[in-house]
Scaffold this motif. Sequence first.
Motif, PDB file in Angstrom:
ATOM      1  N   HIS A  99       0.925  -1.232   0.062  1.00 41.03           N
ATOM      2  CA  HIS A  99       0.139  -0.036  -0.173  1.00 41.03           C
ATOM      3  C   HIS A  99       0.918   1.441   0.014  1.00 41.03           C
ATOM      4  O   HIS A  99       1.164   1.693   1.067  1.00 41.03           O
ATOM      5  CB  HIS A  99      -0.846  -0.075   1.148  1.00 41.03           C
ATOM      6  CG  HIS A  99      -1.780   1.268   1.425  1.00 41.03           C
ATOM      7  ND1 HIS A  99      -2.825   1.244   0.241  1.00 41.03           N
ATOM      8  CD2 HIS A  99      -1.930   2.430   2.088  1.00 41.03           C
ATOM      9  CE1 HIS A  99      -3.311   2.181   0.536  1.00 41.03           C
ATOM     10  NE2 HIS A  99      -2.838   2.938   1.728  1.00 41.03           N
ATOM     11  N   SER A 137      -3.947  -0.711  -3.343  1.00 41.34           N
ATOM     12  CA  SER A 137      -4.102  -1.920  -2.353  1.00 41.34           C
ATOM     13  C   SER A 137      -5.599  -2.358  -2.643  1.00 41.34           C
ATOM     14  O   SER A 137      -5.828  -3.432  -2.012  1.00 41.34           O
ATOM     15  CB  SER A 137      -4.209  -1.404  -0.893  1.00 41.34           C
ATOM     16  OG  SER A 137      -4.958  -0.581  -0.541  1.00 41.34           O
ATOM     17  N   SER A 172      -5.517  -1.467   3.263  1.00 40.74           N
ATOM     18  CA  SER A 172      -5.471  -0.223   3.279  1.00 40.74           C
ATOM     19  C   SER A 172      -6.117   0.472   4.577  1.00 40.74           C
ATOM     20  O   SER A 172      -6.594  -0.274   5.239  1.00 40.74           O
ATOM     21  CB  SER A 172      -6.265   0.505   1.922  1.00 40.74           C
ATOM     22  OG  SER A 172      -7.697   0.207   2.321  1.00 40.74           O
ATOM     23  N   PRO A 173      -5.501   1.630   5.022  1.00 40.23           N
ATOM     24  CA  PRO A 173      -6.461   2.324   6.067  1.00 40.23           C
ATOM     25  C   PRO A 173      -8.089   2.076   6.010  1.00 40.23           C
ATOM     26  O   PRO A 173      -8.692   1.717   7.240  1.00 40.23           O
ATOM     27  CB  PRO A 173      -6.123   3.787   6.201  1.00 40.23           C
ATOM     28  CG  PRO A 173      -4.901   3.991   5.406  1.00 40.23           C
ATOM     29  CD  PRO A 173      -5.207   2.756   4.398  1.00 40.23           C
ATOM     30  N   GLU A 174      -8.764   2.164   4.884  1.00 42.24           N
ATOM     31  CA  GLU A 174     -10.123   2.012   4.819  1.00 42.24           C
ATOM     32  C   GLU A 174     -10.384   0.573   5.181  1.00 42.24           C
ATOM     33  O   GLU A 174     -11.395   0.199   5.815  1.00 42.24           O
ATOM     34  CB  GLU A 174     -10.343   2.322   3.412  1.00 42.24           C
ATOM     35  CG  GLU A 174     -11.837   2.362   3.163  1.00 42.24           C
ATOM     36  CD  GLU A 174     -12.428   2.494   1.831  1.00 42.24           C
ATOM     37  OE1 GLU A 174     -11.368   3.108   0.889  1.00 42.24           O
ATOM     38  OE2 GLU A 174     -13.435   2.146   1.435  1.00 42.24           O
ATOM     39  N   ASP A 175      -9.608  -0.399   4.802  1.00 39.88           N
ATOM     40  CA  ASP A 175      -9.995  -1.770   5.056  1.00 39.88           C
ATOM     41  C   ASP A 175      -9.798  -2.034   6.530  1.00 39.88           C
ATOM     42  O   ASP A 175     -10.617  -2.764   7.202  1.00 39.88           O
ATOM     43  CB  ASP A 175      -8.714  -2.575   4.394  1.00 39.88           C
ATOM     44  CG  ASP A 175      -8.762  -2.592   2.863  1.00 39.88           C
ATOM     45  OD1 ASP A 175      -9.852  -2.600   2.545  1.00 39.88           O
ATOM     46  OD2 ASP A 175      -7.846  -2.975   2.262  1.00 39.88           O
ATOM     47  N   GLN A 176      -8.769  -1.317   7.294  1.00 43.12           N
ATOM     48  CA  GLN A 176      -8.435  -1.701   8.441  1.00 43.12           C
ATOM     49  C   GLN A 176      -9.777  -1.288   9.283  1.00 43.12           C
ATOM     50  O   GLN A 176     -10.074  -1.685  10.321  1.00 43.12           O
ATOM     51  CB  GLN A 176      -7.253  -0.752   9.040  1.00 43.12           C
ATOM     52  CG  GLN A 176      -5.961  -1.352   8.346  1.00 43.12           C
ATOM     53  CD  GLN A 176      -5.398  -2.403   9.065  1.00 43.12           C
ATOM     54  OE1 GLN A 176      -6.153  -2.921   9.713  1.00 43.12           O
ATOM     55  NE2 GLN A 176      -4.002  -2.715   8.638  1.00 43.12           N
ATOM     56  N   SER A 177     -10.360   0.076   8.939  1.00 42.87           N
ATOM     57  CA  SER A 177     -11.399   0.333   9.746  1.00 42.87           C
ATOM     58  C   SER A 177     -12.826  -0.424   9.424  1.00 42.87           C
ATOM     59  O   SER A 177     -13.664  -0.614  10.388  1.00 42.87           O
ATOM     60  CB  SER A 177     -11.753   1.899   9.487  1.00 42.87           C
ATOM     61  OG  SER A 177     -12.292   2.100   8.343  1.00 42.87           O
TER      62      SER A 177
END
Length: 272
Positions: free
Chosen positions: A180, A191, A253-258
């Motif tokens: 990423h 990502s 990605s940060p979006e995935d993590q959230s």
Amino acid sequence: MRFDLVTIFPEFFTGPLDFGVLRRARERGLVEVQTMDLRSFTYDRHRTVDDRPYGGGEGMVLKAEPIFAAVESLALPAKGERTGDRVLLLSAQGRPFTQAVAQELAALDRVVLLCGRYEGVDERVSELLCDGEISIGDYVLSGGEIGAAVIVDAVVRLLPGVLGNPDSARYESFGAAERHDGAKVDGVPRSTYGSGGLLDYPHYTRPESFRGVSVPELLSGGDHDAIRRWRRRKSLEKTLRNRPELLAVADLSPEDQSVLAELRRAAEPVPE
Ligand SMILES: C[S@@+](CC[C@H](N)C(=O)[O-])C[C@H]1O[C@@H](n2cnc3c(N)ncnc32)[C@H](O)[C@@H]1O
């Protein structure tokens, strides 16, 4: 690319390699698959390929001599000097075959797969002839042929030109994980371009409603970004449910993590 499959049952491969993607790839000359009958490399009247195990015990063991003769007939560089070639023994004790290993093999010119039978293969084959042992899963099969067919299938679909859309394999389960790095491909964060090591998202086709279950409305709405986010969420959901260990190495990605944090919270038991 070329595969040479060394087996005592060459007829086994006439079915599995003759359909769909594999058949078309062979017909178009993108891959060549040769089966080699181990018995053709025996020099006794009974065409003996196996013998009793030293030390006693059940079953028979495939002999080293015919396997060496078969592989040596291919005139490959010697073990330790191979670059674009590999000689691999199918074995339940081998390195697990994964999509990453399939990608490694797809970059080679030639792969020789040795199919064991009976109790296994004389250990000197692995020691002196092979570049490695490869397992298709943690269970014991009766022979290496099914494993060899699995490997050929998984590798061939990664070869350039085999799938209609060269990106198809990236979007599937275990698709190549990209770092990423903030880069975008077609306007989408890298990502989330390809599955990044996650399991695939659900697919639907017509009819729109089947046995009381409708296709999620959003998929017919034409909002490509919403569809991308929905698919990514479903991939994360399924990976969390069925293969949570993949999340540790997936490209998130940060979006995935959230989304993942939200899915984990939703899965937690509600306190009494
Ligand atoms: C009955 S098995 C031998 C099992 C062996 N005695 C053991 O316990 O590991 C016969 C042959 O099937 C093939 N085979 C069995 N399980 C396999 C697996 N999980 N992956 C790849 N090949 C396998 C190997 O070629 C092996 O030599």
